[in-house]
Motif scaffolding. Structure first.
Motif, PDB file in Angstrom:
ATOM      1  N   PHE A   1      31.088   3.497 -21.352  1.00  0.00           N
ATOM      2  CA  PHE A   1      31.349   2.651 -20.622  1.00  0.00           C
ATOM      3  C   PHE A   1      33.621   2.977 -20.518  1.00  0.00           C
ATOM      4  O   PHE A   1      34.336   2.947 -19.018  1.00  0.00           O
ATOM      5  CB  PHE A   1      31.313   1.704 -20.332  1.00  0.00           C
ATOM      6  CG  PHE A   1      29.555   1.194 -19.675  1.00  0.00           C
ATOM      7  CD1 PHE A   1      29.732   2.106 -18.758  1.00  0.00           C
ATOM      8  CD2 PHE A   1      29.103   0.421 -20.004  1.00  0.00           C
ATOM      9  CE1 PHE A   1      28.071   1.727 -18.639  1.00  0.00           C
ATOM     10  CE2 PHE A   1      27.646   0.356 -19.640  1.00  0.00           C
ATOM     11  CZ  PHE A   1      27.047   1.410 -19.064  1.00  0.00           C
ATOM     12  N   LYS A   2      33.684   3.107 -21.262  1.00  0.00           N
ATOM     13  CA  LYS A   2      34.924   3.444 -21.678  1.00  0.00           C
ATOM     14  C   LYS A   2      35.744   4.787 -21.386  1.00  0.00           C
ATOM     15  O   LYS A   2      36.791   4.511 -21.125  1.00  0.00           O
ATOM     16  CB  LYS A   2      35.409   2.870 -23.689  1.00  0.00           C
ATOM     17  CG  LYS A   2      35.284   1.842 -24.217  1.00  0.00           C
ATOM     18  CD  LYS A   2      35.708   1.589 -25.406  1.00  0.00           C
ATOM     19  CE  LYS A   2      35.344   0.196 -25.732  1.00  0.00           C
ATOM     20  NZ  LYS A   2      35.771  -0.201 -27.491  1.00  0.00           N
ATOM     21  N   LYS A   3      35.128   5.620 -21.635  1.00  0.00           N
ATOM     22  CA  LYS A   3      35.002   6.968 -20.959  1.00  0.00           C
ATOM     23  C   LYS A   3      35.145   6.277 -19.018  1.00  0.00           C
ATOM     24  O   LYS A   3      35.848   7.385 -18.484  1.00  0.00           O
ATOM     25  CB  LYS A   3      34.124   8.079 -21.391  1.00  0.00           C
ATOM     26  CG  LYS A   3      35.431   8.840 -20.747  1.00  0.00           C
ATOM     27  CD  LYS A   3      35.864   9.569 -21.719  1.00  0.00           C
ATOM     28  CE  LYS A   3      36.231  11.198 -21.432  1.00  0.00           C
ATOM     29  NZ  LYS A   3      37.414  11.547 -21.951  1.00  0.00           N
ATOM     30  N   PHE A   4      34.331   5.953 -19.164  1.00  0.00           N
ATOM     31  CA  PHE A   4      34.312   5.935 -17.196  1.00  0.00           C
ATOM     32  C   PHE A   4      35.698   5.060 -17.582  1.00  0.00           C
ATOM     33  O   PHE A   4      36.356   5.344 -16.093  1.00  0.00           O
ATOM     34  CB  PHE A   4      33.232   5.149 -16.665  1.00  0.00           C
ATOM     35  CG  PHE A   4      33.830   4.891 -15.124  1.00  0.00           C
ATOM     36  CD1 PHE A   4      32.945   5.348 -13.772  1.00  0.00           C
ATOM     37  CD2 PHE A   4      33.578   3.213 -15.195  1.00  0.00           C
ATOM     38  CE1 PHE A   4      33.795   5.158 -13.075  1.00  0.00           C
ATOM     39  CE2 PHE A   4      33.643   2.536 -14.036  1.00  0.00           C
ATOM     40  CZ  PHE A   4      33.535   3.815 -12.883  1.00  0.00           C
ATOM     41  N   THR A   5      36.359   4.032 -17.999  1.00  0.00           N
ATOM     42  CA  THR A   5      37.469   2.970 -17.619  1.00  0.00           C
ATOM     43  C   THR A   5      38.711   3.862 -17.491  1.00  0.00           C
ATOM     44  O   THR A   5      40.022   3.961 -16.687  1.00  0.00           O
ATOM     45  CB  THR A   5      37.428   2.325 -18.347  1.00  0.00           C
ATOM     46  OG1 THR A   5      36.438   1.365 -18.327  1.00  0.00           O
ATOM     47  CG2 THR A   5      38.670   1.244 -18.064  1.00  0.00           C
ATOM     48  N   GLU A   6      38.331   4.738 -18.815  1.00  0.00           N
ATOM     49  CA  GLU A   6      39.386   6.126 -19.094  1.00  0.00           C
ATOM     50  C   GLU A   6      40.221   6.762 -17.211  1.00  0.00           C
ATOM     51  O   GLU A   6      40.608   7.031 -17.303  1.00  0.00           O
ATOM     52  CB  GLU A   6      39.388   6.576 -19.951  1.00  0.00           C
ATOM     53  CG  GLU A   6      39.802   6.304 -21.194  1.00  0.00           C
ATOM     54  CD  GLU A   6      39.159   7.430 -22.506  1.00  0.00           C
ATOM     55  OE1 GLU A   6      39.128   8.737 -22.093  1.00  0.00           O
ATOM     56  OE2 GLU A   6      39.195   6.960 -24.164  1.00  0.00           O
TER      57      GLU A   6
END
Length: 438
Positions: A79-84
């Motif tokens: 999800f952090k990658k998505f937020t990036e």
């Protein structure tokens, strides 16, 4: 050191899965083979698009309520990658791996349902029919799934209540080094071979099985695999069970001999072990075998990355041709009907079902992708699972065709069986009665 190699979810694998899993949770392919109408030419949809555009400019925090504790870190990284890539959208995880469905129902009753929830096919069907989660069938990202996978996601009415991220297998992990030490050349394909392997392990002072009796869901899974592994048509069995027809058969009764082997040859602390303890026993070489799903692999390797494991189908008879591995799309993720951030959630789902997003999720979780062409780093357990798929020696999971209450009831039923308070006939009768409840 083992050289890393990549595996991609290919059309050949999809077709192999379709031959054995086709129609699971779908009585006729309604809505599975035809691309949904995604026209946006109506005034209502134009207004929705305008609102979605306005919302996309504002910071949004999605809450996701999940029960896979062992995948929490992996999903957080995903999800952090998505937020990036989508700086205005963040995802907060709430995890409860004990009483998930009870807590979820409480949240629904108190009008406090998270934006995203998860569940098996039967759970999402129940939530969808009650109006608690969205039908996603008309969303364009549903077409990112192959037709065969969509057939696993689609209800008889043509609705799609959730998206899976991966396919998974359920079988028995085994320590290859301990097997070699005991003189066992290959994983047992029949009950007689399993009994002989157990005897060889015990003769070499090796505990055959790990168990996690304190976490009743692990015992429930051993019942579910027994039901599926002794049936030629799990979907038909499920449909009959829902109408109140008995599920008892000579093959199912005989299958309980395998459960008796596992339960009767477990480590001395089995009654108090939880899930994590059982994984530690296997990872540290203190037991030779453990029934679990592929989802446990990353946690096992975190404990001991050097453990030499294989993965085999559970034998429920003395006919090796009947021994098949349980393989299915894994749990799915759904969007709450009352979520104030539906468009943001759908943007997340869109990303998770791209080759890139699905590969990121499954590389983090160490799972097998559900999206064709998504590449992940291979490992011996994934290779073992795919060998069964390619040989068309797999069977769908039975529990995905049950609702959450039946799976919860199975936990205490099987704990009673472990402690010899119920017979096999009583277990079969009680789980059938629960399955038939509306």
């Amino acid at each position: 050191m083992q050289t890393k190699k990549m595996i991609a979810y290919t059309s050949t694998l999809l077709v192999s899965l379709a031959l054995v899993l086709g129609g699971c949770g779908n009585s006729g392919g309604n809505g599975a083979g035809t691309a949904p109408d995604t026209s946006t030419d109506t005034p209502k949809n134009n207004e929705q698009n305008k609102n979605a555009s306005e919302e996309s400019d504002k910071p949004v925090t999605l809450t996701a309520f999940l029960f896979n504790m062992d995948k929490r870190q992996a999903l957080e990284e995903t999800f952090k990658k998505f937020t990036e890539e989508n700086p205005n959208i963040t995802v907060d995880l709430l995890v409860n791996d004990q009483d998930y469905y009870t807590v979820l129902k409480t949240k629904i009753a108190s009008n406090d349902m998270p934006d995203i929830v998860m569940g098996e096919y039967g759970d999402l069907l129940e939530l969808g029919q009650a109006g608690h989660i969205l039908d996603l069938a008309g969303d364009t990202y549903i077409n990112n799934f192959s037709e065969q996978i969509r057939s696993q996601m689609t209800t008889p009415d043509g609705n799609v209540y959730g998206i899976p991220l991966d396919i998974s297998g359920m079988g028995i992990y085994y320590n290859k080094d301990l097997f070699k030490q005991a003189g066992i050349d290959s994983f047992p394909k029949t009950q007689s071979e399993m009994l002989a392997a157990i005897d060889k392990l015990k003769a070499n002072n090796i505990t055959p099985f790990g168990l996690a009796v304190a976490d009743g869901w692990t015992l429930a899974h051993s019942l579910f695999t027994t039901i599926a592994g002794t049936s030629d048509d799990v979907k038909s069995l499920a449909e009959e069970a829902k109408t109140g027809k008995p599920i008892a058969s000579d093959r199912l009764t005989a299958g309980f001999k395998t459960l008796d082997m596992m339960y009767g040859n477990a480590d001395p602390q089995a009654a108090s072990n939880n899930y994590n303890a059982s994984l530690s026993l296997l990872a540290q070489g203190k037991v030779a075998m453990l029934q679990q799903g592929y989802w446990a692999y990353s946690s096992i390797m975190d404990i001991n990355p050097d453990v030499n494991l294989g993965f085999g189908a559970i034998p429920y008879s003395d006919n090796a041709d009947e021994t098949r591995l349980g393989v299915n799309i894994n749990v799915s993720y759904a969007i709450a009907a009352k979520s104030a951030h539906q468009e943001a959630a759908k943007k997340l789902f869109d990303w998770l079902t791209t080759k890139e997003g699905n590969a990121i999720a499954n590389n983090n979780m160490k799972q097998i992708p559900v999206i064709e062409g998504a590449e992940v780093t291979s490992n011996p357990i994934a290779d073992d699972i795919l060998s069964y798929v390619n040989a068309q020696k797999v069977v769908p999971w039975s529990q995905v065709l049950m609702n959450g209450s039946t799976r919860v009831e199975a936990e205490s039923i099987m704990q009673s069986y472990f402690f010899k308070k119920k017979s096999a006939d009583e277990v079969i009768s009680e789980i059938a009665a629960s399955w038939a409840k509306k």
